[in-house]
Motif scaffolding. Structure first.
Motif, mmCIF file in Angstrom:
data_model
loop_
_atom_site.group_PDB
_atom_site.id
_atom_site.type_symbol
_atom_site.label_atom_id
_atom_site.label_comp_id
_atom_site.label_asym_id
_atom_site.label_seq_id
_atom_site.Cartn_x
_atom_site.Cartn_y
_atom_site.Cartn_z
ATOM 1 N N THR A 45 1.035 -1.156 -0.100
ATOM 2 C CA THR A 45 0.001 0.370 -0.100
ATOM 3 C C THR A 45 0.383 1.024 0.119
ATOM 4 O OG1 THR A 45 -1.648 -1.702 1.551
ATOM 5 C CG2 THR A 45 -1.640 1.348 1.235
ATOM 6 N N THR A 46 0.386 2.265 -1.065
ATOM 7 C CA THR A 46 1.107 4.216 -0.571
ATOM 8 C C THR A 46 -0.130 4.888 0.239
ATOM 9 O OG1 THR A 46 2.716 2.871 -2.551
ATOM 10 C CG2 THR A 46 1.935 5.240 -1.951
ATOM 11 N N LEU A 47 0.105 5.154 0.809
ATOM 12 C CA LEU A 47 -0.436 6.813 1.015
ATOM 13 C C LEU A 47 0.167 7.693 0.955
ATOM 14 C CD1 LEU A 47 -0.513 4.528 4.805
ATOM 15 C CD2 LEU A 47 -2.454 4.594 2.810
ATOM 16 N N ALA A 48 -0.688 8.572 0.631
ATOM 17 C CA ALA A 48 -0.300 10.128 0.377
ATOM 18 C C ALA A 48 -0.391 10.521 1.515
ATOM 19 C CB ALA A 48 -1.119 10.480 -0.945
ATOM 20 N N THR A 49 0.255 11.813 2.224
ATOM 21 C CA THR A 49 0.472 12.652 3.265
ATOM 22 C C THR A 49 0.208 13.948 2.285
ATOM 23 O OG1 THR A 49 2.928 12.987 3.378
ATOM 24 C CG2 THR A 49 1.720 11.071 4.013
ATOM 25 N N GLN A 50 0.058 14.858 3.329
ATOM 26 C CA GLN A 50 0.502 16.397 3.494
ATOM 27 C C GLN A 50 1.899 16.797 3.040
ATOM 28 O OE1 GLN A 50 -2.018 17.909 5.569
ATOM 29 N NE2 GLN A 50 -4.032 18.434 4.600
ATOM 30 N N ALA A 51 2.226 17.663 3.430
ATOM 31 C CA ALA A 51 3.228 18.155 2.398
ATOM 32 C C ALA A 51 4.312 17.573 4.066
ATOM 33 C CB ALA A 51 3.668 19.708 2.293
ATOM 34 N N THR A 52 5.624 16.760 3.556
ATOM 35 C CA THR A 52 6.741 16.740 4.285
ATOM 36 C C THR A 52 6.435 15.705 5.515
ATOM 37 O OG1 THR A 52 7.756 18.727 3.826
ATOM 38 C CG2 THR A 52 8.716 17.656 5.183
ATOM 39 N N PRO A 53 6.413 14.458 5.547
ATOM 40 C CA PRO A 53 5.947 13.581 6.657
ATOM 41 C C PRO A 53 7.248 13.185 7.129
ATOM 42 C CG PRO A 53 5.844 12.965 4.985
ATOM 43 C CD PRO A 53 5.920 14.282 4.538
ATOM 44 N N VAL A 54 7.369 13.658 8.922
ATOM 45 C CA VAL A 54 8.228 13.461 9.058
ATOM 46 C C VAL A 54 8.444 12.040 10.481
ATOM 47 C CG1 VAL A 54 9.972 15.783 8.324
ATOM 48 C CG2 VAL A 54 7.823 15.391 11.010
ATOM 49 N N SER A 55 7.560 12.108 10.722
ATOM 50 C CA SER A 55 7.780 11.401 11.573
ATOM 51 C C SER A 55 6.344 10.508 11.883
ATOM 52 C CB SER A 55 7.493 11.958 13.120
ATOM 53 O OG SER A 55 7.460 11.125 14.448
ATOM 54 N N ALA A 56 6.140 9.085 11.925
ATOM 55 C CA ALA A 56 4.873 8.539 12.379
ATOM 56 C C ALA A 56 5.241 7.615 13.653
ATOM 57 C CB ALA A 56 4.140 7.544 11.270
ATOM 58 N N VAL A 57 3.508 6.933 13.949
ATOM 59 C CA VAL A 57 3.151 6.141 14.577
ATOM 60 C C VAL A 57 2.513 4.879 14.396
ATOM 61 C CG1 VAL A 57 1.760 7.478 16.342
ATOM 62 C CG2 VAL A 57 2.934 5.361 17.522
ATOM 63 N N ALA A 58 2.226 3.696 14.392
ATOM 64 C CA ALA A 58 1.411 2.779 14.533
ATOM 65 C C ALA A 58 1.032 2.533 15.942
ATOM 66 C CB ALA A 58 1.822 1.588 13.875
ATOM 67 N N ALA A 59 -0.518 2.040 16.229
ATOM 68 C CA ALA A 59 -1.580 2.131 16.906
ATOM 69 C C ALA A 59 -2.915 1.700 16.937
ATOM 70 C CB ALA A 59 -1.575 2.594 18.249
ATOM 71 N N ASP A 60 -3.599 1.274 17.280
ATOM 72 C CA ASP A 60 -4.601 1.349 17.519
ATOM 73 C C ASP A 60 -5.097 2.251 17.928
ATOM 74 O OD1 ASP A 60 -7.739 -0.404 17.106
ATOM 75 O OD2 ASP A 60 -7.713 -1.943 17.918
ATOM 76 N N PHE A 61 -6.258 3.151 17.062
ATOM 77 C CA PHE A 61 -6.617 4.455 17.937
ATOM 78 C C PHE A 61 -8.107 4.482 18.199
ATOM 79 C CE2 PHE A 61 -2.545 5.564 16.108
ATOM 80 C CZ PHE A 61 -1.758 6.634 17.379
ATOM 81 N N ASN A 62 -8.646 3.386 16.981
ATOM 82 C CA ASN A 62 -10.427 3.650 17.216
ATOM 83 C C ASN A 62 -10.399 2.564 17.487
ATOM 84 O OD1 ASN A 62 -9.698 2.109 15.243
ATOM 85 N ND2 ASN A 62 -10.641 3.185 13.876
ATOM 86 N N SER A 63 -9.811 1.677 18.250
ATOM 87 C CA SER A 63 -10.531 0.274 18.886
ATOM 88 C C SER A 63 -11.084 -0.922 18.874
ATOM 89 C CB SER A 63 -11.023 1.001 20.727
ATOM 90 O OG SER A 63 -9.988 1.583 21.090
ATOM 91 N N ASP A 64 -10.949 -0.667 17.136
ATOM 92 C CA ASP A 64 -11.516 -2.139 16.445
ATOM 93 C C ASP A 64 -10.889 -3.014 16.133
ATOM 94 O OD1 ASP A 64 -9.009 -1.221 14.756
ATOM 95 O OD2 ASP A 64 -10.895 -0.081 13.111
ATOM 96 N N GLY A 65 -9.882 -3.041 16.740
ATOM 97 C CA GLY A 65 -8.457 -4.382 16.978
ATOM 98 C C GLY A 65 -7.988 -3.896 15.839
ATOM 99 N N ASN A 66 -7.253 -3.222 14.965
ATOM 100 C CA ASN A 66 -6.818 -2.911 13.150
ATOM 101 C C ASN A 66 -5.475 -1.715 13.816
ATOM 102 O OD1 ASN A 66 -8.440 -5.079 12.286
ATOM 103 N ND2 ASN A 66 -9.443 -3.675 11.257
ATOM 104 N N MET A 67 -4.541 -2.334 13.552
ATOM 105 C CA MET A 67 -3.602 -1.139 13.702
ATOM 106 C C MET A 67 -3.626 0.419 12.519
ATOM 107 S SD MET A 67 -1.929 -1.535 15.887
ATOM 108 C CE MET A 67 0.216 -1.001 16.195
ATOM 109 N N ASP A 68 -3.905 1.553 13.167
ATOM 110 C CA ASP A 68 -3.505 2.293 12.585
ATOM 111 C C ASP A 68 -2.322 3.458 12.092
ATOM 112 O OD1 ASP A 68 -6.898 2.083 12.727
ATOM 113 O OD2 ASP A 68 -6.456 3.293 14.428
ATOM 114 N N LEU A 69 -2.338 4.126 11.348
ATOM 115 C CA LEU A 69 -1.267 5.429 11.677
ATOM 116 C C LEU A 69 -1.543 6.561 11.976
ATOM 117 C CD1 LEU A 69 1.248 3.277 8.169
ATOM 118 C CD2 LEU A 69 1.689 3.893 10.148
#
Length: 348
Positions: free
Chosen positions: A221-245
């Motif tokens: 998968t390729t995800l398009a971000t806004q200008a100049t992504p510099v840091s990311a973190v993976a976690a399940d933020f919406n509590s659905d059992g899947n990892m988000d970014l």
């Protein structure tokens, strides 16, 4: 009726003079005062603070087993009616939240959660005990309890073999960060790569084959971000059992959240405005409510923002902290041993 009749009798006896308590009334109030003191003394333990005696695995344990159960032992018996709102939450840095069987042993005042899935070797685990639990006497925790431990990797040999992954075919430029996580729920660790130069995140699927022992990583998968992504973190933020970014975009002054579907697919991102030049972000449960929040360093204004999660992956700024010049890296840990998370900021 007895109190009112005594008072009435006293006032009738002294119609023209200031009322003076009779011996009978003095004896009554003296007994009532002693009774009130006894009631206060007996009731006091109901308001005593509920305390944690021990946790398992222990805080900062680096060799916890993959089949570890999470246990908390208290100094008082718990009111089991307060255990219905998921009081014990467990997250892994690779897999997200671990669901499990919650059990309370009244003979030892121990609350435990046995995960349905085994932890992953080398995974960092964060546990949050919410302060919604109460003792039978009504006592409560002074604050939520947060602790962390790491799963052992007994098979490490410190010998490495390079595997080269060519991302040039995807026009990806300036890879600046790699995030390991299980994005497709197959128990193998995939990779997300942040590309500062091309405003992208590429997600690489791990197609490990146990028969050959080979790690085969393929672009998924390729995800398009806004200008100049510099840091990311993976976690399940919406509590659905899947990892988000979640990703911080330096020149757009935003944080974007891509929610995952557990099959390497991601939603159209939600966008949250930040201060000038967000340079780093980390995810932890800073308020002890059982949901993962964000801390964002903003190098353009020398500040740190805490973004509180509403449990569905929508963030609201909860606090701003003034820090040193040009903050660019963050970390969180319980450095002072008081069972809540502290923040350390590196300023350039």
């Amino acid at each position: 009726m007895k109190i009112s009749s005594l008072i009435k009798e006293e006032f009738c006896r002294n119609e023209t003079a200031p009322p003076i308590l009779s011996p009978a009334l003095r004896r009554f109030f003296s007994r009532a005062f002693i009774f009130a003191i006894i009631l206060t003394f007996v009731a006091a333990p109901a308001w005593a603070q509920l305390r944690v005696v021990s946790v398992t695995p222990r805080t900062d344990d680096l060799h916890a087993p993959t089949n570890a159960a999470v246990r908390v032992t208290f100094d008082q018996a718990l009111d089991e009616n307060t255990l219905g709102s998921r009081p014990l939450r467990v997250w892994g840095s690779f897999r997200g939240e671990y669901q499990g069987s919650l059990n309370y042993d009244s003979s030892t005042s121990t609350l435990s959660l046995a995960p349905f899935q085994s932890f992953i070797e080398s995974e960092e685990i964060t546990v949050v005990l919410k302060n919604s639990v109460r003792s039978l006497a009504g006592a409560e925790l002074a604050q939520p309890l947060v602790w962390r431990f790491t799963i052992a990797n007994p098979f490490g040999t410190a010998n490495f073999t390079p595997v080269v992954i060519d991302l040039n075919s995807n026009n990806s430029q300036e890879p600046t960060q790699i995030i390991p996580a299980d994005f497709d729920n197959d128990s193998f660790i995939d990779l997300a790569v942040v590309h500062r130069g091309s405003n992208q995140i590429t997600v690489l699927r791990n197609t490990f084959r146990a028969t050959s022992g080979a790690v085969l990583v393929t672009l998924s998968t390729t995800l398009a971000t806004q200008a100049t992504p510099v840091s990311a973190v993976a976690a399940d933020f919406n509590s659905d059992g899947n990892m988000d970014l979640a990703v911080a975009n330096f020149n757009s002054n935003t944080v974007q959240l891509f929610t995952g579907d557990g099959a390497l697919g991601f939603s159209t991102p939600r966008v949250f405005d930040t201060g000038e030049h967000p340079s780093d972000l980390i995810a932890h449960d800073f308020d002890g409510d059982g949901d993962l929040d964000l801390a964002v360093a903003m190098s353009g204004i020398d500040q740190l923002a805490i973004l509180r999660n509403d449990s569905l992956g929508f963030f609201v700024e909860a606090q701003r902290l003034q820090v040193g010049a040009s903050p660019n890296k963050l970390t969180a840990w319980d450095f002072d041993g008081d069972s809540d998370l502290d923040l350390v900021v590196a300023n350039s």
